[in-house]
Design an enzyme around this catalytic site. Structure first.
Site, mmCIF file in Angstrom:
data_model
loop_
_atom_site.group_PDB
_atom_site.id
_atom_site.type_symbol
_atom_site.label_atom_id
_atom_site.label_comp_id
_atom_site.label_asym_id
_atom_site.label_seq_id
_atom_site.Cartn_x
_atom_site.Cartn_y
_atom_site.Cartn_z
ATOM 1 N N TYR A 1 11.701 -2.778 5.960
ATOM 2 C CA TYR A 1 12.578 -3.545 5.080
ATOM 3 C C TYR A 1 11.715 -4.556 4.346
ATOM 4 C CZ TYR A 1 16.834 -6.202 3.795
ATOM 5 O OH TYR A 1 17.866 -6.829 3.128
ATOM 6 N N LYS A 2 11.828 -4.577 3.033
ATOM 7 C CA LYS A 2 11.062 -5.500 2.200
ATOM 8 C C LYS A 2 12.009 -6.564 1.672
ATOM 9 C CE LYS A 2 8.115 -5.587 -1.948
ATOM 10 N NZ LYS A 2 7.683 -4.812 -3.124
ATOM 11 N N ALA A 3 11.782 -7.818 2.043
ATOM 12 C CA ALA A 3 12.727 -8.896 1.744
ATOM 13 C C ALA A 3 12.096 -9.961 0.851
ATOM 14 C CB ALA A 3 13.201 -9.560 3.038
#
Length: 271
Positions: free
Chosen positions: A174-176
């Site tokens: 997951y890239k936040a």
């Protein structure tokens, strides 16, 4: 990890430095130069298909040992936003990505509080399934955007709500966005990162958009202390090089230094 998959947003950055229209070849040339200079220092690199994937593969410009991540999203502009909407790019063939040596696909997802969750969830589920079928790692990048209906809006609430909605849909990474875009105190940013960690079922990393390049190493440190596993970023690494008379020299003098510093932070805090 390095991101160099920016498309029209990179064109806009280049346009700030010149009066003539920015050509597609300028984007390709900048991306290839960046790949040559920076991938020796990255564990993986995110590349777009529109401009850079084929030239990068054909030219063998990515350093050995640097994993290849293919962007698999198609962007459309909306109002004052260069990237107003995103969908799965059906022209990106996962089997060909794997054949080219790719190990992962990335999908950007626009989160708006006034739009229903069901289409976003369905798109992420379809993307994860497509990656699994091809034996590729799935990486999703939800980004918080203002509502279209004009209601009151809080960017950070959107970052957390996007993670709550999409952080357990089976994606491998997951890239936040950095909570508060790194503008709060260390305690505030770390607290928000800890909330992200509780909402995301996979390892997660931060992107650099919205964070000043000189502040990004500190933001990465705080994020890693709050549970992040590292970064997947571009602007904080190479934006200062755009417009340089000698791009290759500027990449070595500035961007490589920034990349190494970020890697040192992750090795020290999250390694």
């Amino acid at each position: 990890m390095l991101a160099i998959d920016q498309r029209e947003s990179m064109r806009a950055m280049l346009a700030e430095k010149q009066s003539a229209p920015v050509t597609d070849q300028q984007l390709v040339d900048f991306k290839i130069a960046g790949l040559r200079a920076l991938t020796p220092h990255a564990s993986a690199v995110l590349i777009d298909h529109q401009f850079a994937w084929k030239p990068a593969i054909a030219g063998k410009v990515v350093a050995q040992g640097c994993g290849l991540i293919s962007a698999a999203d198609h962007f459309t502009a909306s109002g004052d936003e260069i990237v107003g909407d995103s969908r799965i790019d059906e022209n990106v063939d996962p089997a060909q990505v794997a054949k080219d040596g790719g190990v992962a696909l990335k999908l950007l997802v626009i989160y708006r509080p006034d739009e229903p969750a069901e289409p976003r969830v369905a798109m992420v589920d379809a993307f994860v399934a497509k990656c699994k079928a091809a034996g590729l790692i799935s990486l999703i990048e939800p980004v918080s955007r203002k509502p279209r209906d004009g209601r009151a809006y809080d960017l950070n609430d959107g970052i957390l709500l996007a993670a709550k909605e999409l952080g357990s849909r089976g994606a491998d990474i997951y890239k936040a966005e950095v909570p508060l875009h790194g503008a709060g105190s260390e305690a505030e940013v770390r607290s928000q990162c800890e909330k992200l960690t509780s909402l995301i079922a996979s390892p997660w990393v931060v992107l650099s958009s919205g964070v000043a390049p000189d502040q990004f190493p500190t933001a990465v440190e705080w994020a890693c202390k709050g549970g992040a596993s590292g970064f997947l970023a571009g602007r904080a690494v190479w934006r200062g090089v755009i417009g340089s008379e000698n791009v290759e020299a500027a990449l070595q003098a500035d961007a490589v230094t920034r990349m190494k510093r970020l890697c040192d932070v992750v090795d020290r805090v999250a390694g």
